[in-house]
Scaffold this motif. Sequence first.
Motif, PDB file in Angstrom:
ATOM      1  N   SER A  19       6.043  17.722  -4.387  1.00  0.00           N
ATOM      2  CA  SER A  19       5.268  16.498  -4.161  1.00  0.00           C
ATOM      3  C   SER A  19       4.635  16.504  -2.771  1.00  0.00           C
ATOM      4  CB  SER A  19       6.174  15.273  -4.301  1.00  0.00           C
ATOM      5  OG  SER A  19       7.118  15.243  -3.258  1.00  0.00           O
ATOM      6  N   LYS A  20       3.754  15.545  -2.534  1.00  0.00           N
ATOM      7  CA  LYS A  20       3.152  15.378  -1.218  1.00  0.00           C
ATOM      8  C   LYS A  20       4.192  14.838  -0.257  1.00  0.00           C
ATOM      9  CE  LYS A  20      -1.440  14.519  -3.028  1.00  0.00           C
ATOM     10  NZ  LYS A  20      -2.199  15.645  -2.693  1.00  0.00           N
ATOM     11  N   GLN A  21       3.887  14.908   1.036  1.00  0.00           N
ATOM     12  CA  GLN A  21       4.817  14.438   2.053  1.00  0.00           C
ATOM     13  C   GLN A  21       4.132  13.430   2.967  1.00  0.00           C
ATOM     14  OE1 GLN A  21       6.003  18.203   3.845  1.00  0.00           O
ATOM     15  NE2 GLN A  21       7.930  18.103   2.717  1.00  0.00           N
ATOM     16  N   LEU A  22       4.943  12.515   3.480  1.00  0.00           N
ATOM     17  CA  LEU A  22       4.487  11.512   4.438  1.00  0.00           C
ATOM     18  C   LEU A  22       5.431  11.488   5.624  1.00  0.00           C
ATOM     19  CD1 LEU A  22       3.640   8.482   2.115  1.00  0.00           C
ATOM     20  CD2 LEU A  22       2.036  10.027   3.219  1.00  0.00           C
ATOM     21  N   MET A  23       4.884  11.080   6.758  1.00  0.00           N
ATOM     22  CA  MET A  23       5.706  10.948   7.958  1.00  0.00           C
ATOM     23  C   MET A  23       6.489   9.635   7.911  1.00  0.00           C
ATOM     24  SD  MET A  23       5.569  13.506  10.003  1.00  0.00           S
ATOM     25  CE  MET A  23       6.256  12.804  11.488  1.00  0.00           C
ATOM     26  N   VAL A  24       7.736   9.697   8.308  1.00  0.00           N
ATOM     27  CA  VAL A  24       8.593   8.528   8.460  1.00  0.00           C
ATOM     28  C   VAL A  24       9.117   8.558   9.883  1.00  0.00           C
ATOM     29  CG1 VAL A  24      10.741   7.448   7.709  1.00  0.00           C
ATOM     30  CG2 VAL A  24       9.218   8.500   6.028  1.00  0.00           C
ATOM     31  N   PRO A  25       9.029   7.491  10.663  1.00  0.00           N
ATOM     32  CA  PRO A  25       8.499   6.199  10.251  1.00  0.00           C
ATOM     33  C   PRO A  25       6.980   6.240  10.113  1.00  0.00           C
ATOM     34  CG  PRO A  25       9.107   6.126  12.560  1.00  0.00           C
ATOM     35  CD  PRO A  25       9.516   7.472  12.045  1.00  0.00           C
ATOM     36  N   GLY A  26       6.492   5.380   9.266  1.00  0.00           N
ATOM     37  CA  GLY A  26       5.066   5.273   9.026  1.00  0.00           C
ATOM     38  C   GLY A  26       4.808   4.582   7.703  1.00  0.00           C
ATOM     39  N   ASP A  27       3.586   4.173   7.501  1.00  0.00           N
ATOM     40  CA  ASP A  27       3.224   3.532   6.244  1.00  0.00           C
ATOM     41  C   ASP A  27       2.349   4.477   5.439  1.00  0.00           C
ATOM     42  OD1 ASP A  27       1.081   3.386   8.002  1.00  0.00           O
ATOM     43  OD2 ASP A  27       0.252   1.652   6.983  1.00  0.00           O
ATOM     44  N   TRP A  28       2.417   4.364   4.118  1.00  0.00           N
ATOM     45  CA  TRP A  28       1.627   5.256   3.283  1.00  0.00           C
ATOM     46  C   TRP A  28       0.153   4.874   3.281  1.00  0.00           C
ATOM     47  CZ3 TRP A  28       5.369   2.366   0.249  1.00  0.00           C
ATOM     48  CH2 TRP A  28       4.833   1.286  -0.423  1.00  0.00           C
ATOM     49  N   ASN A  29      -0.156   3.625   3.578  1.00  0.00           N
ATOM     50  CA  ASN A  29      -1.540   3.154   3.495  1.00  0.00           C
ATOM     51  C   ASN A  29      -2.470   3.868   4.465  1.00  0.00           C
ATOM     52  OD1 ASN A  29       0.362   0.513   3.139  1.00  0.00           O
ATOM     53  ND2 ASN A  29      -1.200   0.688   1.566  1.00  0.00           N
ATOM     54  N   THR A  30      -1.990   4.229   5.639  1.00  0.00           N
ATOM     55  CA  THR A  30      -2.850   4.880   6.626  1.00  0.00           C
ATOM     56  C   THR A  30      -2.671   6.388   6.657  1.00  0.00           C
ATOM     57  OG1 THR A  30      -1.221   4.514   8.379  1.00  0.00           O
ATOM     58  CG2 THR A  30      -2.929   2.836   8.086  1.00  0.00           C
ATOM     59  N   GLN A  31      -1.719   6.910   5.928  1.00  0.00           N
ATOM     60  CA  GLN A  31      -1.496   8.353   5.935  1.00  0.00           C
ATOM     61  C   GLN A  31      -2.223   9.072   4.806  1.00  0.00           C
ATOM     62  OE1 GLN A  31       2.484   9.846   6.835  1.00  0.00           O
ATOM     63  NE2 GLN A  31       3.112   7.729   7.208  1.00  0.00           N
ATOM     64  N   MET A  32      -2.594   8.343   3.765  1.00  0.00           N
ATOM     65  CA  MET A  32      -3.323   8.937   2.644  1.00  0.00           C
ATOM     66  C   MET A  32      -4.457   7.998   2.264  1.00  0.00           C
ATOM     67  SD  MET A  32      -0.363  10.339   0.113  1.00  0.00           S
ATOM     68  CE  MET A  32      -1.179  11.748  -0.577  1.00  0.00           C
ATOM     69  N   ASP A  33      -5.675   8.536   2.234  1.00  0.00           N
ATOM     70  CA  ASP A  33      -6.837   7.716   1.893  1.00  0.00           C
ATOM     71  C   ASP A  33      -6.693   7.050   0.520  1.00  0.00           C
ATOM     72  OD1 ASP A  33      -8.050   8.315   4.290  1.00  0.00           O
ATOM     73  OD2 ASP A  33      -9.266   9.944   3.453  1.00  0.00           O
ATOM     74  N   LYS A  34      -6.137   7.779  -0.461  1.00  0.00           N
ATOM     75  CA  LYS A  34      -5.993   7.244  -1.814  1.00  0.00           C
ATOM     76  C   LYS A  34      -5.043   6.051  -1.869  1.00  0.00           C
ATOM     77  CE  LYS A  34      -4.689  10.605  -4.406  1.00  0.00           C
ATOM     78  NZ  LYS A  34      -4.410  11.672  -5.363  1.00  0.00           N
ATOM     79  N   LEU A  35      -4.171   5.920  -0.891  1.00  0.00           N
ATOM     80  CA  LEU A  35      -3.174   4.849  -0.897  1.00  0.00           C
ATOM     81  C   LEU A  35      -3.520   3.701   0.040  1.00  0.00           C
ATOM     82  CD1 LEU A  35       0.082   7.001  -0.943  1.00  0.00           C
ATOM     83  CD2 LEU A  35      -1.120   5.961  -2.861  1.00  0.00           C
ATOM     84  N   TYR A  36      -4.741   3.693   0.565  1.00  0.00           N
ATOM     85  CA  TYR A  36      -5.090   2.688   1.564  1.00  0.00           C
ATOM     86  C   TYR A  36      -4.901   1.262   1.037  1.00  0.00           C
ATOM     87  CZ  TYR A  36      -7.448   0.329   5.365  1.00  0.00           C
ATOM     88  OH  TYR A  36      -7.733  -0.502   6.412  1.00  0.00           O
ATOM     89  N   TYR A  37      -5.300   0.995  -0.203  1.00  0.00           N
ATOM     90  CA  TYR A  37      -5.163  -0.341  -0.777  1.00  0.00           C
ATOM     91  C   TYR A  37      -4.009  -0.436  -1.787  1.00  0.00           C
ATOM     92  CZ  TYR A  37      -9.667  -1.340   1.311  1.00  0.00           C
ATOM     93  OH  TYR A  37     -10.680  -1.523   2.207  1.00  0.00           O
ATOM     94  N   TYR A  38      -3.186   0.594  -1.860  1.00  0.00           N
ATOM     95  CA  TYR A  38      -2.109   0.624  -2.857  1.00  0.00           C
ATOM     96  C   TYR A  38      -1.000  -0.348  -2.478  1.00  0.00           C
ATOM     97  CZ  TYR A  38       1.682   2.383  -5.748  1.00  0.00           C
ATOM     98  OH  TYR A  38       2.707   2.488  -6.639  1.00  0.00           O
ATOM     99  N   GLU A  39      -0.581  -1.121  -3.465  1.00  0.00           N
ATOM    100  CA  GLU A  39       0.581  -2.002  -3.317  1.00  0.00           C
ATOM    101  C   GLU A  39       1.473  -1.763  -4.515  1.00  0.00           C
ATOM    102  OE1 GLU A  39      -0.542  -6.069  -2.854  1.00  0.00           O
ATOM    103  OE2 GLU A  39      -1.867  -5.648  -1.165  1.00  0.00           O
TER     104      GLU A  39
END
Length: 142
Positions: A88-108
């Motif tokens: 799967s893809k990875q994200l930095m923690v701490p951090g929010d997914w909305n600003t780390q991936m363009d596709k998730l900017y408006y995702y709730e």
Amino acid sequence: MKHIKTLLFVFLLTLSTTIKAQETPFSDLLQNIDSREKISLNGLWDMIVDPLENGYYNHRLQPKDDGYFMNAQMQSPSDLIEYNFDTSKQLMVPGDWNTQMDKLYYYEGTVWYKKDFTYTAKNDEAAFLYFEAVKIMRPSFT
């Protein structure tokens, strides 16, 4: 005017009592966290976006026993496991997914995170996993 001040005081007193009552019952469990020995889990975490809640609920919206939280691995093609944290893809923690991936900017919605780490338990010591500033859905484990 005096009546309004009294009403405001009663409202604030009620609000503070309500807020105190909603605090987690474990708020007094861990003391002096900053001075304890700890391991930081900050960094890259594996993640899976779950907009349809397939990782926790079945088709009847009942909790699944084999949800994403079990991190099942496919043993044969007939296992029908449609997720894989290892690829799967990875994200930095701490951090929010909305600003780390363009596709998730408006995702709730739900995003599942996974982090592997090694901890060696010491005899006669309790170990705690402590999270700051997160909301965790607590699935029922059997």
